[in-house]
Design a protein around this motif. Sequence first.
Motif, PDB file in Angstrom:
ATOM      1  N   ILE A 149      13.353  58.671  49.643  1.00 16.22           N
ATOM      2  CA  ILE A 149      13.757  58.413  48.255  1.00 16.22           C
ATOM      3  C   ILE A 149      15.283  58.382  48.141  1.00 16.22           C
ATOM      4  O   ILE A 149      15.854  57.521  47.462  1.00 16.22           O
ATOM      5  CB  ILE A 149      13.155  59.469  47.312  1.00 16.22           C
ATOM      6  N   LEU A 150      15.961  59.309  48.810  1.00 20.22           N
ATOM      7  CA  LEU A 150      17.434  59.317  48.788  1.00 20.22           C
ATOM      8  C   LEU A 150      17.996  58.040  49.390  1.00 20.22           C
ATOM      9  O   LEU A 150      18.959  57.461  48.887  1.00 20.22           O
ATOM     10  CB  LEU A 150      17.954  60.537  49.556  1.00 20.22           C
ATOM     11  N   SER A 151      17.372  57.586  50.481  1.00 18.59           N
ATOM     12  CA  SER A 151      17.827  56.343  51.115  1.00 18.59           C
ATOM     13  C   SER A 151      17.636  55.160  50.185  1.00 18.59           C
ATOM     14  O   SER A 151      18.501  54.276  50.082  1.00 18.59           O
ATOM     15  CB  SER A 151      17.052  56.119  52.415  1.00 18.59           C
ATOM     16  N   ASN A 152      16.504  55.131  49.457  1.00 22.59           N
ATOM     17  CA  ASN A 152      16.258  54.039  48.508  1.00 22.59           C
ATOM     18  C   ASN A 152      17.217  54.115  47.319  1.00 22.59           C
ATOM     19  O   ASN A 152      17.699  53.090  46.821  1.00 22.59           O
ATOM     20  CB  ASN A 152      14.810  54.088  48.024  1.00 22.59           C
ATOM     21  N   ARG A 153      17.478  55.337  46.862  1.00 22.51           N
ATOM     22  CA  ARG A 153      18.423  55.479  45.746  1.00 22.51           C
ATOM     23  C   ARG A 153      19.825  55.054  46.198  1.00 22.51           C
ATOM     24  O   ARG A 153      20.603  54.490  45.413  1.00 22.51           O
ATOM     25  CB  ARG A 153      18.446  56.921  45.238  1.00 22.51           C
ATOM     26  N   ALA A 154      20.149  55.319  47.462  1.00 23.84           N
ATOM     27  CA  ALA A 154      21.429  54.870  48.016  1.00 23.84           C
ATOM     28  C   ALA A 154      21.528  53.349  47.975  1.00 23.84           C
ATOM     29  O   ALA A 154      22.602  52.789  47.717  1.00 23.84           O
ATOM     30  CB  ALA A 154      21.594  55.373  49.448  1.00 23.84           C
ATOM     31  N   LEU A 155      20.412  52.667  48.207  1.00 22.53           N
ATOM     32  CA  LEU A 155      20.411  51.199  48.150  1.00 22.53           C
ATOM     33  C   LEU A 155      20.712  50.712  46.739  1.00 22.53           C
ATOM     34  O   LEU A 155      21.451  49.736  46.551  1.00 22.53           O
ATOM     35  CB  LEU A 155      19.063  50.661  48.623  1.00 22.53           C
ATOM     36  N   SER A 156      20.154  51.395  45.732  1.00 18.83           N
ATOM     37  CA  SER A 156      20.455  50.994  44.350  1.00 18.83           C
ATOM     38  C   SER A 156      21.938  51.204  44.044  1.00 18.83           C
ATOM     39  O   SER A 156      22.573  50.387  43.378  1.00 18.83           O
ATOM     40  CB  SER A 156      19.571  51.771  43.355  1.00 18.83           C
TER      41      SER A 156
END
Length: 528
Positions: A149-156
């Motif tokens: 989830i942190l990695s995906n939020r980093a993408l945003s």
Amino acid sequence: RFSNPKMFGGEGATEEESYDAMDDWYDRALAAGFGFKSEEEKQEYIKSIGDPMKHPLFAQTTEDLEGHPLTEAFRVLREEDKTLVELAEMYKEEGNQWIKKSTKKDYEAAFDRYSHALTYLDKADKAREDGTECTSDSTADLKMIRSQILSNRALSSLNLTNYGRCYKDCDRAIYLWPGNLKAHLRKCKALYMLKKYPDCIAACKAGLELDATNKDLLNYAKQCDTEYTQKRLAKREADLKILSTLTAQWSSVWNYARNQNVTLGYPQYGAPEPKELRDIWTHLDMGDAATGTSATLRWPVLLQYPQYGTYDVLSGAGRDDMLVEHLGMAFPEKEDCGPEDRIEWDVDDEYHVSNLAVYVQLHSTKAVTSENEWLEACMEQRILLQGGNVDLLGLLKATKTAPTASTASTTVEAESTNTTVSSLDNIPETTFEKLKSRAELREKKYWETLMDTVTGKTITTTGPGLHSSSARFLEVHLGCTIGTIAKAHSPSHVLPRGVLTLLIYPKDNRLHKLFVEQNKGKIVALMP
């Protein structure tokens, strides 16, 4: 008439017939007791729902939905019967759907959903600690889920060009799950966009340990290495050019001082120079001072007022200027001053030129004995106190000795031929703390030696008219010229980094009398 009128008119009805049928239906509904019983009841309902245009039915963005009671009610229904981990996964999937779109609002919505997911993971962590976790959640790898989830939020954040927030989320994701390759890749991109080349190269190296053939990581590593090398080389060349200019100026001062019998010394690190004296020699007209015959070199003068703990700086006083000229402009006679001319900090109105006693401290700092020592002292001052943007310490260590004006320019050419990061990184550098400690130790030893000399042996002095071997101050006659003061009683009189420092007291006031009493027998007059 927000409804569709054709629902009332039936198949084949005209628009007018449909509206008539709808009106008839409303009339029959009202007659049957439906609807508001009064205007008051209608207004009360409208008041209860707030602004109709803020109703969720009219929402244009996700922000418009937030905070409305109906939205919260639907959220409760959606979250009903789901475990904390399931809720985290649900919001994670919603974030994934939003991030597939391409607008700023979509990326912000994705960031919001991922943040909701992390909130539920926090609750799941606490439930696991408290022993209140649902059975179905007990097998979940919370660290891995959080990392994803942190990695995906980093993408945003990356898509929103918030690179700082991106790489911080990536750092957390990698800490939780070092094998998260996507987090490594996104961190590299964020650091590259921030031009943090060394960090980016290190991040690429860590990612390539997971996938040595990853094209994106290899490309970022190559780009960073190329751009970082170019940046270092450009900065080094610019620094060396500045160093060449500075050393030329410092050398001119050294040559001029030597010809004029002026003793230059190391800075007084216990009393840092005022900011007005930073790079003072770069602001002065050096003329042909290197020959020692020019009178164009102007000494920087520091006027200190111990009574009030303040100072003034004369950026450049001519060699043949009389001290009284400068003090007369700064402190006119009382009869020549109006209320608007009074100095703000002079609360007792004592500072007027004819009422001033001026002193020069002898043995104020360690004298430099060679041009190289002088250049090193100037470099140390810039590094420790002035915060110059030139990496003088690295350049000094690279050349093994303080470069003279004649060698600095050739160093530029030699240094500019370097083409790799590794060759630049091999330059030995002393840390700021070590350099500071060295300067402080040198000054401490100097004062210990001086005190031993004063109390036990004879101070060697060469100035004319110096009758006491323990003299510590010169009382300067205001008719003396700046050049006379600067070279008086050399080498006992040392100019810290070439700055002529004068202590100024109002005559016979309490602090002046105390100064004279404490230094009784240690003050010698300096006459024109």
